[in-house]
Design a protein around this motif. Structure first.
Motif, PDB file in Angstrom:
ATOM      1  N   ILE A   7       0.826  -1.201   0.000  1.00 45.33           N
ATOM      2  CA  ILE A   7       0.000   0.000   0.000  1.00 45.33           C
ATOM      3  C   ILE A   7       0.868   1.263   0.000  1.00 45.33           C
ATOM      4  O   ILE A   7       0.427   2.321  -0.462  1.00 45.33           O
ATOM      5  N   ARG A   8       2.106   1.181   0.496  1.00 47.59           N
ATOM      6  CA  ARG A   8       2.978   2.358   0.486  1.00 47.59           C
ATOM      7  C   ARG A   8       3.305   2.764  -0.955  1.00 47.59           C
ATOM      8  O   ARG A   8       3.336   3.963  -1.293  1.00 47.59           O
ATOM      9  N   GLU A   9       3.547   1.764  -1.811  1.00 49.02           N
ATOM     10  CA  GLU A   9       3.836   2.069  -3.218  1.00 49.02           C
ATOM     11  C   GLU A   9       2.610   2.641  -3.919  1.00 49.02           C
ATOM     12  O   GLU A   9       2.716   3.543  -4.760  1.00 49.02           O
ATOM     13  N   ARG A  13       2.515   6.413  -5.658  1.00 48.81           N
ATOM     14  CA  ARG A  13       2.139   6.620  -7.056  1.00 48.81           C
ATOM     15  C   ARG A  13       0.882   7.486  -7.171  1.00 48.81           C
ATOM     16  O   ARG A  13       0.789   8.314  -8.088  1.00 48.81           O
ATOM     17  N   ALA A  14      -0.069   7.300  -6.253  1.00 51.01           N
ATOM     18  CA  ALA A  14      -1.316   8.073  -6.317  1.00 51.01           C
ATOM     19  C   ALA A  14      -1.189   9.432  -5.645  1.00 51.01           C
ATOM     20  O   ALA A  14      -2.138  10.240  -5.691  1.00 51.01           O
ATOM     21  N   MET A  15      -0.043   9.652  -4.999  1.00 57.87           N
ATOM     22  CA  MET A  15       0.227  10.923  -4.315  1.00 57.87           C
ATOM     23  C   MET A  15      -0.791  11.206  -3.211  1.00 57.87           C
ATOM     24  O   MET A  15      -1.378  12.280  -3.118  1.00 57.87           O
ATOM     25  N   VAL A  16      -1.019  10.164  -2.389  1.00 60.42           N
ATOM     26  CA  VAL A  16      -1.876  10.284  -1.209  1.00 60.42           C
ATOM     27  C   VAL A  16      -1.141   9.644  -0.048  1.00 60.42           C
ATOM     28  O   VAL A  16      -0.075   9.033  -0.202  1.00 60.42           O
ATOM     29  N   SER A  17      -1.718   9.761   1.147  1.00 58.37           N
ATOM     30  CA  SER A  17      -1.110   9.144   2.318  1.00 58.37           C
ATOM     31  C   SER A  17      -1.434   7.656   2.380  1.00 58.37           C
ATOM     32  O   SER A  17      -2.390   7.176   1.754  1.00 58.37           O
ATOM     33  N   MET A  43      -4.100   1.215  -8.072  1.00 61.42           N
ATOM     34  CA  MET A  43      -4.027  -0.192  -7.670  1.00 61.42           C
ATOM     35  C   MET A  43      -4.086  -1.102  -8.891  1.00 61.42           C
ATOM     36  O   MET A  43      -3.331  -2.083  -9.010  1.00 61.42           O
ATOM     37  N   ASP A  44      -4.989  -0.782  -9.813  1.00 56.34           N
ATOM     38  CA  ASP A  44      -5.130  -1.591 -11.018  1.00 56.34           C
ATOM     39  C   ASP A  44      -3.870  -1.495 -11.875  1.00 56.34           C
ATOM     40  O   ASP A  44      -3.384  -2.493 -12.419  1.00 56.34           O
ATOM     41  N   GLU A  45      -3.312  -0.306 -11.979  1.00 61.82           N
ATOM     42  CA  GLU A  45      -2.106  -0.092 -12.776  1.00 61.82           C
ATOM     43  C   GLU A  45      -0.910  -0.861 -12.221  1.00 61.82           C
ATOM     44  O   GLU A  45      -0.130  -1.467 -12.970  1.00 61.82           O
ATOM     45  N   LEU A  46      -0.762  -0.877 -10.891  1.00 55.68           N
ATOM     46  CA  LEU A  46       0.386  -1.528 -10.260  1.00 55.68           C
ATOM     47  C   LEU A  46       0.165  -3.026 -10.017  1.00 55.68           C
ATOM     48  O   LEU A  46       1.088  -3.748  -9.666  1.00 55.68           O
TER      49      LEU A  46
END
Length: 334
Positions: A7-9, A13-17, A43-46
């Motif tokens: 979830i950190r990645e 990537r989404a530029m959120v916490s 999430m779908d992209e990664l």
């Protein structure tokens, strides 16, 4: 080996916490629509895959049950598994299944697998009662319900249909129809001992009635056909005039063999009763009289017992439920 995306990645990537990603997974109603869509797209992209096991352990309990049946090729167990799935879903749980195929080693391997997966409880149709492997499982605190076994006592719950009463109803029906040379078809006998005991009880109530046991290695249509071939070759005066099959598959296989034999009619020459009331019983070439097992009621009771045990923990009082059978009369006996 590719390392799973965390979830950190996703957050980076989404530029959120990280907390926002956690809310998307667990409390999406508190996240704005725009942010929710961006995080889900990331999430779908990664290729992010949610780790439900870790989440469940952190929350103090899972929502998955393990179920082991004797043979999923038997339509009765397939129907039972489906009924358990529906009963569990109604209570916010899912079920994962395994079929032991009546092999002790496979039964143990599924128990090991489900224990490793930290299921909340197990429903087991055991090969041979409460084994040492099952006892170890119980001692470690796993909620267990044994299916198709009426234990009466023990550090586990059990649910079953009253097999003795089912055997009695089936055999008494044949006796009241005037049959006196009755064969009980099925084995290994210890797996169907309650049905055999009920049949013996009924035969004892009628003068001149005789009950014999025809053993089988398994309880399949092929086993039933093989016995049908043997009976068809016997002298009419010495072969049984009625057969009570320990399950519907045996009874249907027997019937298939007999109906193609010259000069033998069902039920004129041999009346046949099965056990379970699978879907094929009513649509057989001669509709099969059978003892109906209440699959939905059995499933709901098994799920209730295992979840009640999981909720109450070590203070749980074990229950042993015995449900009544129903005789369904069709053309194979009348």
């Amino acid at each position: 080996m590719v390392r799973p995306v965390g979830i950190r990645e996703v957050a980076e990537r989404a530029m959120v916490s990280v907390g926002t990603v956690s809310n998307v997974l667990n409390k999406p109603d508190v996240v704005s629509t725009k942010t929710l869509e961006r995080v889900l797209a990331t999430m779908d992209e990664l290729g992010f895959v949610r780790n439900d096991l870790a989440r469940q352990l952190k929350m103090g309990g899972g929502t998955t049950l393990g179920m082991i049946v004797l043979n999923v090729a038997n339509p009765f167990f397939g129907d039972l598994a489906h009924a358990c799935e529906s009963a569990a879903e109604a209570r916010g749980h899912t079920v994962i299944f395994g079929s032991s195929d009546q092999l002790a080693g496979r039964e143990d391997r599924y128990i090991d697998l489900f224990e490793e997966q930290r299921v909340r409880g197990m429903i087991i149709a055991p090969l041979d009662g409460s084994t040492e492997r099952i006892e170890r499982l119980i001692r470690r605190g796993m909620p267990v319900v044994l299916f198709d076994i009426h234990a009466g006592t023990g550090d586990f719950c059990s649910v079953a249909m009253d097999g003795s009463e089912g055997g009695y109803l089936a055999t008494r029906h044949l006796l009241e129809a005037g049959r006196r040379r009755i064969a009980f078809l099925g084995g290994p006998l210890h797996q169907v001992a309650d049905r055999w005991d009920g049949a013996l009880k009924a035969v004892d109530e009628f003068d001149g009635a005789v009950l014999t046991h025809i053993d089988t290695v398994d309880q399949t249509i092929a086993d039933g056909r093989a016995i049908g071939d043997r009976l068809a070759a016997m002298d009419p005066e010495s072969r049984p005039d009625a057969v009570f099959g320990a399950n519907d598959l045996l009874a249907l296989g027997l019937m298939q063999s007999l109906v193609i034999a010259d000069g033998i009619e069902v039920p004129r020459d041999i009346a046949i009763v099965g056990y379970d009331d699978i879907d094929y019983a009513a649509s057989a070439i001669v509709p099969l009289t059978t003892v109906r097992q209440p699959k939905e009621a059995l499933a709901h009771e098994a799920v209730r017992l295992v979840l009640d045990h999981a909720a109450s923990g070590t203070s749980h009082v074990h229950e042993h439920s015995l449900l009544p059978p129903e005789l369904v009369v069709r053309a194979s006996t009348v």
